[in-house]
Design an enzyme around this catalytic site. Sequence first.
Site, PDB file in Angstrom:
ATOM      1  N   CYS A 194      -8.038 -20.177  -4.298  1.00 46.53           N
ATOM      2  CA  CYS A 194      -6.741 -19.332  -3.613  1.00 46.53           C
ATOM      3  C   CYS A 194      -6.474 -19.824  -2.548  1.00 46.53           C
ATOM      4  O   CYS A 194      -7.249 -20.231  -1.578  1.00 46.53           O
ATOM      5  CB  CYS A 194      -7.387 -17.894  -3.522  1.00 46.53           C
ATOM      6  N   CYS A 244     -13.025 -10.802  -1.079  1.00 40.65           N
ATOM      7  CA  CYS A 244     -12.818 -12.206  -1.304  1.00 40.65           C
ATOM      8  C   CYS A 244     -14.063 -12.568  -1.781  1.00 40.65           C
ATOM      9  O   CYS A 244     -14.414 -13.387  -2.711  1.00 40.65           O
ATOM     10  CB  CYS A 244     -12.329 -12.745  -0.170  1.00 40.65           C
ATOM     11  N   GLU A 248       3.786   4.812 -17.783  1.00 42.70           N
ATOM     12  CA  GLU A 248       4.322   3.878 -16.797  1.00 42.70           C
ATOM     13  C   GLU A 248       5.324   4.631 -16.004  1.00 42.70           C
ATOM     14  O   GLU A 248       5.632   4.309 -14.912  1.00 42.70           O
ATOM     15  CB  GLU A 248       5.214   2.656 -17.691  1.00 42.70           C
ATOM     16  N   CYS A 264     -14.653 -12.515  -5.611  1.00 42.51           N
ATOM     17  CA  CYS A 264     -13.580 -12.819  -6.127  1.00 42.51           C
ATOM     18  C   CYS A 264     -13.959 -14.244  -6.827  1.00 42.51           C
ATOM     19  O   CYS A 264     -14.081 -15.276  -6.315  1.00 42.51           O
ATOM     20  CB  CYS A 264     -12.488 -13.084  -5.222  1.00 42.51           C
TER      21      CYS A 264
END
Length: 374
Positions: free
Chosen positions: A221, A212, A56, A215
């Site tokens: 969405c 998209c 991280e 997706c």
Amino acid sequence: GDAGSDNQHGGPEPQARRLPCCQFFFTQILKFYDEEKRDFPWRTFSPNPYHVYISEIMLQQTTTTTVKNYFLRFIQQFPALDALAKVDVSAVFLLWQGLGYYSRARNLHKAAQIMSAQGGIPNQYTDLIALPGIGDYTAKAILAIAFNEPVLPIDGNIKRVFARYFGLAAPYEQLHAIIEKMEFDFQGRSGDICQGLMDFANIICLPKTPKCAQCSLQQSCQAYLTNKVDVLPRPKKRVEKKLMLMDGLVCIKDGCIGLNLHKSGTLLGGLWNIPMVDSEAVFPDVTSSCAQHLELVRAGIQKEKLGLSPCGVVGCQVFLSSGKPIRHIFTHIDLRLTLRFLEDLECDEFVPLSNLSDYPLSRLTMKVIENIRL
């Protein structure tokens, strides 16, 4: 209704209503993660908190592709928190070389020493956020991924996905607070949801060319349904970088290059760099060619706030370099460095060119050495 209208049902006013529940959204993200998750060395079935912590910190400001090899080398050298805490910070800088944003390495080492003394990586937000180099996002990422705590770390990737899916048209700077107010059902898998959102943002919901058509969330969405994918999230305000013109002083003698060790807490602190001076102060009217000699006219003209120690070049012959300045981008500074070649130089150390790999060099100095190597 209007803010002042009567609310006959006794519920909250429209503007105070809680934002949508994320259950369906998170279920789809988990499905995506189970099928498409990216393979990284820090992702294991049973997460190692130390590995999560190192990854991280490395992933702040750096891509996963770059981090992968650095992470493996780092874990090989420092396999556990205690091993990292015991070494001198210069050993950490050496392994960090090329990753940039070196204050991360310094803070990583400081935090490791604190955590080692306290018995390990903490699993409480207040303990994590108090450590050097750990902000809200990193603290929550460690809690979610390493300890499966029900929290959501929010960065630019998360903001983009949420803004599009939920149709959040608020200014970019308000998105963090809006997302934090949403109701989350982590379904006992907050670490997977956090990493699933990251993968979804980097595989499907890309900033400029989102996929998209591929997706699974397309039909729910809001940005897709209202044809706003290319305008959400709204762009954040750009911070202008300060242009800084400096001269890099290069002196190579007997196969060695003159370098300075920058003080901790300054720009490039803890790293070896070629001495740098303010261009305008040293060379007020430089228009001539590489062959012309100049004398430096005064000392102490370094940008003190950068922590550059005076390099004692007064009276030395200076040769103008040919070629364009080297450009290097810091978080808030756009640096243009023109190289000047000197016959002699007072500096912290003349380092053999053959031994440079033993010194933690800044990425900027690495660029300079690549530039001058014949």
